[in-house]
Design an enzyme around this catalytic site. Sequence first.
Site, PDB file in Angstrom:
ATOM      1  N   ASP A 169       0.863  -1.191   0.000  1.00 37.23           N
ATOM      2  CA  ASP A 169       0.000   0.000   0.000  1.00 37.23           C
ATOM      3  C   ASP A 169       0.900   1.242   0.000  1.00 37.23           C
ATOM      4  O   ASP A 169       2.123   1.140   0.147  1.00 37.23           O
ATOM      5  CB  ASP A 169      -0.869  -0.068   1.271  1.00 37.23           C
ATOM      6  CG  ASP A 169      -1.917   1.034   1.362  1.00 37.23           C
ATOM      7  OD1 ASP A 169      -2.267   1.629   0.330  1.00 37.23           O
ATOM      8  OD2 ASP A 169      -2.386   1.286   2.500  1.00 37.23           O
ATOM      9  N   GLU A 188       2.541   5.234  -3.828  1.00 34.88           N
ATOM     10  CA  GLU A 188       2.515   6.282  -4.889  1.00 34.88           C
ATOM     11  C   GLU A 188       3.843   7.026  -4.976  1.00 34.88           C
ATOM     12  O   GLU A 188       4.203   7.425  -6.087  1.00 34.88           O
ATOM     13  CB  GLU A 188       1.357   7.250  -4.617  1.00 34.88           C
ATOM     14  CG  GLU A 188      -0.020   6.617  -4.764  1.00 34.88           C
ATOM     15  CD  GLU A 188      -0.357   5.648  -3.641  1.00 34.88           C
ATOM     16  OE1 GLU A 188       0.134   5.874  -2.521  1.00 34.88           O
ATOM     17  OE2 GLU A 188      -1.079   4.674  -3.885  1.00 34.88           O
ATOM     18  N   ASP A 233      -9.020   3.802  -2.128  1.00 33.52           N
ATOM     19  CA  ASP A 233     -10.002   4.200  -1.111  1.00 33.52           C
ATOM     20  C   ASP A 233     -11.282   4.754  -1.724  1.00 33.52           C
ATOM     21  O   ASP A 233     -11.512   5.963  -1.768  1.00 33.52           O
ATOM     22  CB  ASP A 233      -9.377   5.228  -0.168  1.00 33.52           C
ATOM     23  CG  ASP A 233      -8.229   4.620   0.625  1.00 33.52           C
ATOM     24  OD1 ASP A 233      -8.154   3.377   0.700  1.00 33.52           O
ATOM     25  OD2 ASP A 233      -7.409   5.388   1.154  1.00 33.52           O
TER      26      ASP A 233
HETATM   27  O1  MIG Z   1      -3.692   5.944   4.922  1.00 32.80           O
HETATM   28  O2  MIG Z   1      -3.442   0.642   5.768  1.00 32.80           O
HETATM   29  O3  MIG Z   1      -5.956   2.245   0.655  1.00 32.80           O
HETATM   30  O4  MIG Z   1      -6.958   0.018   1.993  1.00 32.80           O
HETATM   31  O5  MIG Z   1      -6.806   0.011   4.777  1.00 32.80           O
HETATM   32  C1  MIG Z   1      -4.475   4.806   4.826  1.00 32.80           C
HETATM   33  C2  MIG Z   1      -4.585   1.393   6.032  1.00 32.80           C
HETATM   34  C3  MIG Z   1      -3.615   3.617   4.538  1.00 32.80           C
HETATM   35  C4  MIG Z   1      -4.910   2.986   2.642  1.00 32.80           C
HETATM   36  C5  MIG Z   1      -5.426   1.819   1.885  1.00 32.80           C
HETATM   37  C6  MIG Z   1      -6.454   1.104   2.695  1.00 32.80           C
HETATM   38  C7  MIG Z   1      -5.829   0.648   3.998  1.00 32.80           C
HETATM   39  C8  MIG Z   1      -5.255   1.834   4.747  1.00 32.80           C
HETATM   40  N1  MIG Z   1      -4.307   2.541   3.888  1.00 32.80           N
END
Ligand code: MIG
Length: 824
Positions: free
Chosen positions: A399, A402, A482
């Site tokens: 995650d 980016e 999200d």
């Molecule tokens: O700033 O890891 O898109 O699926 O549950 C949020 C926590 C960070 C974003 C992800 C989301 C995940 C969440 N992450």
Amino acid sequence: MRATTLLAMTAVATIAMPAAVRAQVTPRPDGAEARQGQAIVRVVALTDSILRVRIGRDGAMPEDASWAVDRATRARSVAVTPAADGFATKAVRVRFGADGGLRVEDLAGHVISADTGPVRFDGKAFTLAKAMPQGEHYFGMGDKTGGLDRRGKTFVDWNTDAFGFTGGEDPIYKSIPFFIGVGGEGGSYGLFLDNTWRTWFDFGHRDDRTLAFGGPDGPIDYYLIAGPTTADVVRRYTDLTGKAPLTPRWALGYQQSRYSYMSADELRAVAARLRQERVPTDVLWLDIDFQDRNRPFTVDKNAFPNLKGLIGDMKGQGFRVVTITDLHVAKAEGQGYAPYDSGTRTDEFVHRADGSTYVAPVWPGPSVFPDFTQAKTRVWWGDLFADQVRMGVAGAWNDMNEPAIFETPTKTMPDDVVHRIVSDDFGRRTATHAEIHNVYGMENTRATYDGLRRLAPDERAFVMTRASYAGGQRYSVTWTGDNLATWDHLKLSVQQIINLGLSGFSYGAADVGGFAGGPSADLLTRWFQIGAFYPVFRDHSAKGTPRAEPWVDGPEHLAIRRRFVEERYRLMPYLYALAEQNARTGDPILRPVFYDYPAAMRMSCDQSWTFTLGRSLLVAPSPSPEQPRDYDVCLPAGGWYDYWTGQRAGVPQQQAGPGQIQSATQATGVATVLGDRVTVTPRIDTLPVFVRAGTILPRQPLVQSTAEVPNGPLQLDVYPGEDCRGDLYADDGHSMAFTRGGFLRQAVTCRMTDNGMTIAFGARTGRFAPWWKQIRMVVHGWQGAGVVSAGRRAVAAQGDAAAGTLSFTLPDQRKAGDVTLARQ
Ligand code: MIG
């Protein structure tokens, strides 16, 4: 009309230049070059249908390197036939205009893609412009928002953490600078601009006759991929940028996630409830809170005192556990935090312009960032997964790549952060973040994927990512980030997954139920129904929102949701065969209807999120799912059956006689059939699904996870029609043995005969022994009794007049052979 427009545009393009001037074309054995003002345009035929176009700004070609297309692929070429104004391959003709503008035609002279003028420069920035014929529509560009069709819109590629993105928001998480033009006179074609900078695409937003694209810097290096079918283009695009590897089979099961399951006890309770409620499930996800202070590669020992034991127990109940690993490494000096210590020792982190290590806040607090554009950093990162692999973690969730950075308006690293490139065919050099930003997430997943493959060489690796670039499908599946718990997002999710599939990412997912907001009971139920047909089916929701597990809205909603999860599990042999087909060909799993049925582009129903799963199943949710009003589904020519009842769903109009044919089906409420149009009255417990006439659909007995061996025969439903076939594929579901002959592949076909039908089992290839010992055959559209024989042996068969079926059971058909059915 369309041709007139094109001619007019060509005229405009050439009027600007003295008519007598001819572009100077320099032939090459594999293509040609021409001058365009100050620039040199080189076109090389990689294959007869794939052209690589590179433009040298000041005479010199850009660096021949790529994050998306490997060296062997870039080095391919075919011999071409030179012409005065260009060259021809066996599939296309390439012509340079007087101004050096490029025009690609099929061999019959139909325009596939044509420049409207020479490349334009503005400092380091460049702009290319192509004719945009009326009636051409555009798809791809990954999971960008804005509906299915890109026409009339403009997009920017800049990977962005876009929490709660809206239906038209851009850019979001991924950058895939690839689109497919569909509906032009030369058929479908693709264009992939292999430039990692902040590129942009304008599909006629500024000028509805011009498709323009460009970038602020970097190589002008693009590929034109001829069709003529959309499938040709997608297959060739994945020849260029790579196929998604075959996933482990469990990744096709239902997946339960939440930000976050906070403790081992909570995870055990969710697991127990899933089994107790008999919702088939394969995967449980652990989000950031399973870690110690949000530090990647750690475990919160209080909440998860024995993760290895927990994972083992879960595996005993048929669950796999996937854990999140973000790329930001806590800047935890002198605390014995191995990722920071070892990475610092060997200088693995991204630098600032002044040479110091770049530090910025994310979940763990002040963090440092691996320099994934160095091959050695990717190896270092991959090795960090050793503990997880030892504990039995089934896959990795990457995650925030980016990369997301907190406390800055840009939400990411400054443009002048310095990356070092020591990788692939790139010259060793540094590059600013402006160049690397869009590939950073993909190289993160590459490091993860390669690491998992090294650490467990005989297991398939499973990685899921949020950010990526063209070609990222080689390393990971993806989800749309999200999203929101709204009806608009439910619809958008399918459009995003369709466009992901057309962009190489065949394994798309969206958070079922919506990440933020909390769905109504009806919305969550509909989301389960649709999600059951996503390539990757994962329920996930944010911290602080209402829970979204299948049971949260009581037994009636649970029963509907369970039924759709179960249906997915019954369809597992079909789904898995699609996954395997995808790995070989690049054909998406979830597709727009026009992928297999090009005429669907011209159908009058609202098809904005109707989709197919493979070529055989068509799923047709309401165009306005929040409304209970009737809607029309247009079914492509050839005939369809109602999946739920097995009844013929589209009686051709000419056979129907005057007036309308009423056909009541249990699945779709009351359906009015008029030709290939079906009017559906929506009900919360149903979703219209149709099966193409000419399908042999494999299904299996219900299981609670893919780890369970199905008990009973393989079922093959035969839906008679043109080009009637089905594909059987099986292997052990998780290891690499399938690459060494440990698989089973067999085609089954059917054809109508004068008094019935012949079903032909093809020769089986591979050495894998399947779980089934028998095959239960159900032939639909059958009237009356029937006599069945397999080889010379008679087979007992049961006719069911009401259902219109003939059913019988065969031993497993290990050898090629015919089964004949005769009407009685
Ligand atoms: O700033 O890891 O898109 O699926 O549950 C949020 C926590 C960070 C974003 C992800 C989301 C995940 C969440 N992450």
